[in-house]
Design a protein around this motif. Structure first.
Motif, PDB file in Angstrom:
ATOM      1  N   GLN A  40      -2.065  72.556  98.524  1.00 16.11           N
ATOM      2  CA  GLN A  40      -3.457  72.958  98.434  1.00 16.11           C
ATOM      3  C   GLN A  40      -4.085  72.394  97.158  1.00 16.11           C
TER       4      GLN A  40
ATOM      5  N   ALA B  49     -11.093  79.289 101.901  1.00 17.12           N
ATOM      6  CA  ALA B  49     -10.660  78.530 100.720  1.00 17.12           C
ATOM      7  C   ALA B  49     -11.044  79.274  99.444  1.00 17.12           C
TER       8      ALA B  49
ATOM      9  N   TYR C 285      -6.950  72.897  96.012  1.00 20.06           N
ATOM     10  CA  TYR C 285      -7.829  73.845  95.350  1.00 20.06           C
ATOM     11  C   TYR C 285      -7.064  75.016  94.735  1.00 20.06           C
TER      12      TYR C 285
END
Length: 394
Positions: free
Chosen positions: A224, A325, A226
């Motif tokens: 990921q 997210a 982020y």
């Protein structure tokens, strides 16, 4: 608190109030449960100290969201941004339900050390994390309420030994890190000296010092872009244990009544009902190791600074894909205090692009009085620095 200076307060519908149904944010829950026959001790303590309760607040259904949206009772308005969520569920903080709305609505919010305030008379969500929190616009009020709830004597403030800025955590935020950290740094420098401010890469430290996390360091977390892998793993620990304990508390009722639940809430609740006890023991090991690791990092009177959330409040009825997210990053930050049991305060930092900004300070378990005093000491200087930043258009 004194009766000559009465405070008005709201309590969430997760708290028992004698003669009223504790609704848990869902009409099917309210329909299938009788009125409370006593009032939660935490509510009684602030009332006896001179506060006046003027109502109960709407909350997310079954406390299973940090958005504050409720399809049955309506969504409270965010006073700082009418087109944005207010945050939730509010008043108890399991996954972030005091820190998040405080950040979104531009006020102070305090999550106390886990288990230092009794949760008797409060509907449980997940006992490993449930903490009774409170909000205030003013740091003096925040401190006064805390001393009543925590049964703390008035003591002189103690200077912090160090303020550690978790650099990697601020990289998760959509807001420029300088805009968030500079008001704190300049305020600390004025009051205590700039040499108190240190910097750390918290994710690397947690990965090294919390060996039981390895079981949750999945490829998905590592890939990921982020997120911070070790803190994403910490979030996985918190959410797994939260699901398991929610099922133990409410699984039978959910399976029997099959309540009408809103979007997002329904999926989370039924995922919890399907949860097994696999890896639950490892989750408890992570809790123990993380608390020891952060105790060693901060020492006595040390403070950790992180963003409360990774950006401004999401829009009402936001698209679920970008929202997920955002939630993933948010829980990476929120799980630090959640899993360690540390106390945390969210401090408003004015507006950036006309939306609320906040920073959080964490202190070791049991240091609630120290942290409340520190916020009161810093707050005026922080607000002055925010005014300077906003005049510069930053």
């Amino acid at each position: 608190m004194t009766h000559t200076n009465v405070l008005k307060c709201n309590c969430c519908i997760i708290y028992d109030v004698d003669g009223y149904v504790t609704g848990f944010g869902n009409p099917d829950w309210a329909r299938t449960h009788p009125a409370a026959t006593s009032t939660a001790p935490a509510v009684l303590s602030v009332l006896r100290a001179g506060a006046t309760c003027i109502g109960k607040t709407v909350m997310d259904e079954m406390a299973y969201s940090i958005n504050g949206e409720n399809i049955h009772y309506g969504t409270p308005r965010n006073p700082c941004a009418l087109d944005r969520v207010p945050g939730g569920s509010s008043r108890t903080d399991t996954g972030g339900s005091v820190r998040v709305p405080a950040s979104y609505c531009g006020i102070l919010g305090f999550r106390p050390s886990h288990d230092v305030i009794p949760t008797t008379g409060v509907i449980p969500m997940a006992q490993s994390f449930d903490s009774m929190g409170w909000f205030a616009r003013d740091p003096v009020i925040l401190n006064r309420v805390g001393r009543v709830l925590l049964q703390l004597p008035d003591v002189d403030p103690v200077n912090p030994s160090q303020i550690i800025i978790a650099e990697d955590c601020f990289q998760l935020s959509a807001i420029p890190s300088d805009r968030v950290t500079e008001p704190l740094f300049k305020s600390v420098s004025k009051l205590f000296g700039g040499d108190l401010v240190k910097h750390a890469i918290l994710g690397d430290y947690v990965k090294e010092k919390v060996p039981s996390l390895k079981q949750f360091m999945t490829k998905e977390n590592a890939d990921q872009e982020y997120n911070i892998p070790s803190l994403a793993a910490l979030s996985s620990v918190m959410r797994l244990l939260q699901r398991y304990e929610f099922k133990k508390n409410h699984g039978e009722w959910v399976s029997t009544v099959k309540p009408d639940l809103g979007p997002g809430i329904s999926e989370r609740v039924w995922e919890a009902i399907r949860t097994t006890d696999e890896n639950v023991d490892v989750c408890h090991s992570v809790k123990t190791e993380l608390r020891a690791a952060l105790n060693a990092l901060l020492g006595d009177c040390g403070v950790l600074a992180i963003p409360t959330v990774p950006g401004p409040p999401p829009k009402l009825q936001c698209d679920p894909i970008p929202l997920e997210a955002f939630r993933a990053k948010a829980f990476s930050l929120l799980s630090i205090a959640g899993v360690s049991g540390f106390c945390q305060v969210s401090i408003p930092l004015g507006l950036y692009d006309n939306l609320p900004v906040a920073i959080s300070l964490l202190a070791k378990h049991g240091s609630d009085g120290f942290l409340l005093n520190l916020v009161e000491s810093l707050y005026k200087n922080i607000q002055e620095e925010i005014g300077i930043a906003e005049k510069k258009g930053y």
